[in-house]
Design an enzyme around this catalytic site. Structure first.
Site, mmCIF file in Angstrom:
data_model
loop_
_atom_site.group_PDB
_atom_site.id
_atom_site.type_symbol
_atom_site.label_atom_id
_atom_site.label_comp_id
_atom_site.label_asym_id
_atom_site.label_seq_id
_atom_site.Cartn_x
_atom_site.Cartn_y
_atom_site.Cartn_z
ATOM 1 C CE LYS A 48 29.448 43.204 37.526
ATOM 2 N NZ LYS A 48 28.983 44.119 38.599
ATOM 3 C CD GLU A 97 45.824 44.528 44.456
ATOM 4 O OE1 GLU A 97 46.095 45.428 43.641
ATOM 5 O OE2 GLU A 97 45.054 43.587 44.183
ATOM 6 C CD GLU A 121 44.024 46.377 35.640
ATOM 7 O OE1 GLU A 121 44.314 46.509 36.856
ATOM 8 O OE2 GLU A 121 43.277 47.158 35.023
ATOM 9 C CB CYS A 157 45.025 47.612 39.702
ATOM 10 S SG CYS A 157 45.021 48.761 38.325
#
Length: 525
Positions: A222, A430, A299, A333
Site C-alpha cells: 500500500k 517531530e 519504524e 525520520c
C-alpha cells in the site's frame, strides 16, 4: 516518523531569505489508461511506459471496481500529475488472495533463483536511473540530486538482499542424546503487507520488498496516496525482470486505517506486517495485527537529538547538521529535530550554520539551482508554522527564515531558531520540516538527560573528538542508531530501526530474518 493526528491519520503516510524558483505550468498532455489518466508531459521521462496509473493485482493492471480516483500533484507547483485508483476492501482482499496463491510456488523457488531475479530487478532499476530519479522528484518535490540519491539507495536494497537470499543459513545443534540429530532451518513467513510513507517513495518500498522477496515471501504493497507512481514503476520493472504474477501486488488507496489498513493487518492469510510512518498510526496497526499475533516490523516517529560538544570540529558539525537536518527539507525520520550545542561553542556554531543556510536556494526540484524543495503538502507547512510560533512565544529568536514562502507550491523557508526552551513543542514533537532549533547546554550529563527526555528513540547524533566521550555518549543515548561525527547513517547494510515508541524490528542489514520463521527439526536415528 510522519506527524499525523489520530483524527486525520491516514495510511497514505502523511527549507538570509530563500529564493523561490518560478515554475511555468505545462499544458496537460494526458495518457489514458482505462478510467485513469496521467499528465505525461509533467513527468518528462524517456520511457513513458514506466508511468502506470492503475493498481497491480496478480500480474494485471487494474482500476478500482467502484471507479474512484486519487488525484496526485507536484508539491512544488501544484500541477496535477494524474490519478490512480481509489481501491477498497474488495481489491485489497483480491490482492491478498493473489499473494497467498503465488506464495505456494514462490516459496519453493531456490535461493539462487530468487537471487538472480532480484539482481535482474536491480539492473533494470539502474538502467533507468534518470527516469526513476526524476519520477521521485516530480511526485515528492525533493531536488533532483536527492532524487538520484534516493534512487541509488533504493536499488541498493535489491542488490543487498539478493546476496542475503543465499545466506539464510540454518544450523546443526549437538544433541544431548546419541540417537538424535538437531537441525534448524529458515523458511519464508508467508504473505507480507507493506505500508510505506511518501518521504522516500521508492527506498521505503525496496527496503521491505527486497527482504521479503529474498526470503521467499509474497507481498501486498500500500504505497502513499501522495507518491504512488514510484511504487507502480517498481511493479512494472519487477514484471520485466520476471517476478511471477501475484508475488508483488499494489493497492492504491487513500482510505483510512479503519478499512484497508485494518484488512492488511487482520486478514488471516497475511503473516507479517511491515510499516513505516507515524507513531499514532503504528500503534493502531500494531493493535490490529496483534489479534492474530502476526510478526510485525515498525519504524515509527523520531525526535533525534543532535549534540555538539565543545571539543568538536565545528565545521564538520555544521556540515553534519545541514545534511542531517535539512535533507529532504527536514522530511526524514532520522533528521535532527533538537540541536543541543555546548555553551562555549554555541555562538560560533549558530553563526556558521546560519551563514550556510542563507546560501540555500529553495524551489522546484527539477531546477538545477535548487538545493531544497517543498514540503509534501500545506498541512506540513502548517505544522512547521505552529512549531515556530510556539517557540517564539516562549522566548526563542529567529536567526534565519521563519515563514512560509509566497507563490505556488508548499514551501517554507529554511529556518534556524536560537535559544529554544526545553518546553517548546519542537523539542517534544517531530517537526518534519526545515526547522533547526538550537538549545544551549553546559555539561555532558545535562545534555544526555535532555536527549533522552522523549518517548521516541530512532536516531541520535553527536560531534566530539574525545574518544572516551564518544563511547560514553553513544552507549548512553536511548536510540536504535547513533551517528558519531557524521550526520548520515542510512545504508542498505545496516540494521535500521529504533527503540521505545520509535518502533520494533530492524530493516536492512540482516533484516531478511524478519521475514522468516525458524524451524527446529529433531531427527531420531
Amino acid at each position: 516518523m510522519i506527524p499525523t493526528s489520530l483524527s486525520t491519520a491516514r495510511l497514505a503516510l502523511h527549507s538570509s531569505r530563500s529564493r523561490l524558483s518560478s515554475t511555468r505550468l505545462k499544458p496537460f498532455t494526458f495518457l489514458r489508461m482505462a478510467s485513469t489518466s496521467v499528465n505525461i508531459s509533467a513527468f518528462g521521462l524517456k520511457d513513458a511506459s514506466l508511468i502506470r496509473s492503475q493498481g497491480f493485482i496478480d500480474g494485471k493492471w487494474v482500476d478500482a471496481k467502484e471507479g474512484g480516483k486519487i488525484q496526485v500533484t507536484n508539491p512544488a507547483t501544484g500541477e496535477e500529475l494524474g490519478h490512480v485508483p481509489e481501491m477498497g476492501l474488495e481489491e485489497t482482499r483480491e490482492a491478498i488472495a493473489a499473494a497467498s496463491n503465488a506464495f505456494v510456488t514462490w516459496s519453493k523457488t531456490t535461493a539462487k533463483e530468487r537471487h538472480d531475479l532480484l539482481i535482474k530487478f536491480y539492473q533494470l532499476m539502474r538502467a533507468h536511473d534518470d527516469d526513476l530519479s526524476r519520477l521521485i522528484t516530480v511526485e515528492n518535490g525533493k531536488p533532483l540530486s536527492e532524487g538520484k540519491g534516493e534512487h541509488v539507495y533504493s536499488a541498493s536494497f535489491l542488490e543487498w538482499f539478493a546476496g542475503e537470499a543465499v545466506r539464510t543459513y540454518g544450523e546443526v545443534i549437538p544433541a544431548a542424546q546419541s540417537n538424535l540429530r538437531n537441525v534448524v532451518i529458515k523458511q519464508p513467513i508467508g504473505v507480507v503487507s507493506i505500508l510505506t510513507p511518501w518521504n522516500f517513495p521508492s527506498a521505503m518500498i525496496t527496503r521491505k520488498l527486497g527482504a521479503a522477496l529474498a526470503a521467499g515471501c509474497t507481498a501486498v504493497i500500500k504505497p502513499p496516496a501522495e507518491t504512488p507512481f514510484s511504487c507502480l514503476a517498481l511493479a512494472e520493472l519487477a514484471t520485466r525482470a520476471g517476478i511471477p504474477p501475484g508475488v508483488i501486488n499494489v493497492v492504491t488507496t487513500s482510505a483510512n486505517i479503519a478499512d484497508v489498513g485494518k484488512e492488511l493487518c487482520e486478514h488471516p492469510d497475511v503473516k507479517k506486517v511491515s510499516f513505516t510512518g507515524s507513531t499514532a498510526v503504528a500503534k493502531m496497526l500494531y493493535g490490529y495485527a496483534s489479534k492474530t499475533l502476526k510478526k510485525v516490523s515498525i519504524e515509527a516517529g523520531g525526535n533525534a537529538p543532535f549534540i555538539v560538544f565543545d571539543d568538536a570540529d565545528i565545521d564538520a558539525a555544521v556540515a553534519g547538521a545541514i545534511s542531517c537536518k535539512f535533507r529532504a527539507s527536514g522530511q526524514t525520520c532520522v533528521c535532527a529535530n533538537r540541536i543541543y550545542v555546548q555553551s562555549s561553542v554555541y555562538a560560533e556554531f549558530a553563526s556558521r550554520l546560519a551563514e550556510k543556510v542563507a546560501q540555500f536556494k529553495v524551489g522546484n526540484g527539477l531546477d538545477g539551482a535548487t538545493t531544497h524543495g517543498p514540503l509534501i503538502h500545506d498541512r506540513a507547512v502548517q505544522k512547521v508554522e505552529k512549531h515556530v510560533e510556539d517557540a517564539l512565544s516562549k522566548g526563542a529568536q529567529i536567526l534565519h527564515g521563519g515563514k512560509r514562502l509566497s507563490g505556488s507550491g508548499s514551501f517554507f523557508a529554511p529556518t534556524i531558531l536560537s535559544d529554544v526552551p526545553a518546553d517548546a513543542l519542537v523539542n517534544h514533537e517531530e517537526t518534519f520540516g526545515p526547522l533547526a532549533s538550537l538549545t544551549k547546554f553546559e555539561t555532558e550529563e545535562e545534555v544526555i538527560k535532555l536527549a533522552n527526555d522523549t518517548p521516541f528513540g530512532l536516531a541520535g547524533y553527536f560531534y566530539s573528538k574525545d574518544v572516551s566521550r564518544v563511547w560514553r555518549v553513544a552507549e548512553a543515548l536511548q536510540v536504535g542508531m547513533v551517528g558519531t561525527n557524521t550526520g548520515l547513517i542510512s545504508q542498505a547494510v545496516i540494521p535500521f530501526g529504533g527503540v521505545k515508541e520509535s518502533g520494533l524490528g530492524r530493516e536492512g542489514g540482516h533484516g531478511i530474518e524478519e521475514y522468516m520463521n525458524t524451524k527446529f527439526i529433531a531427527f531420531g536415528l
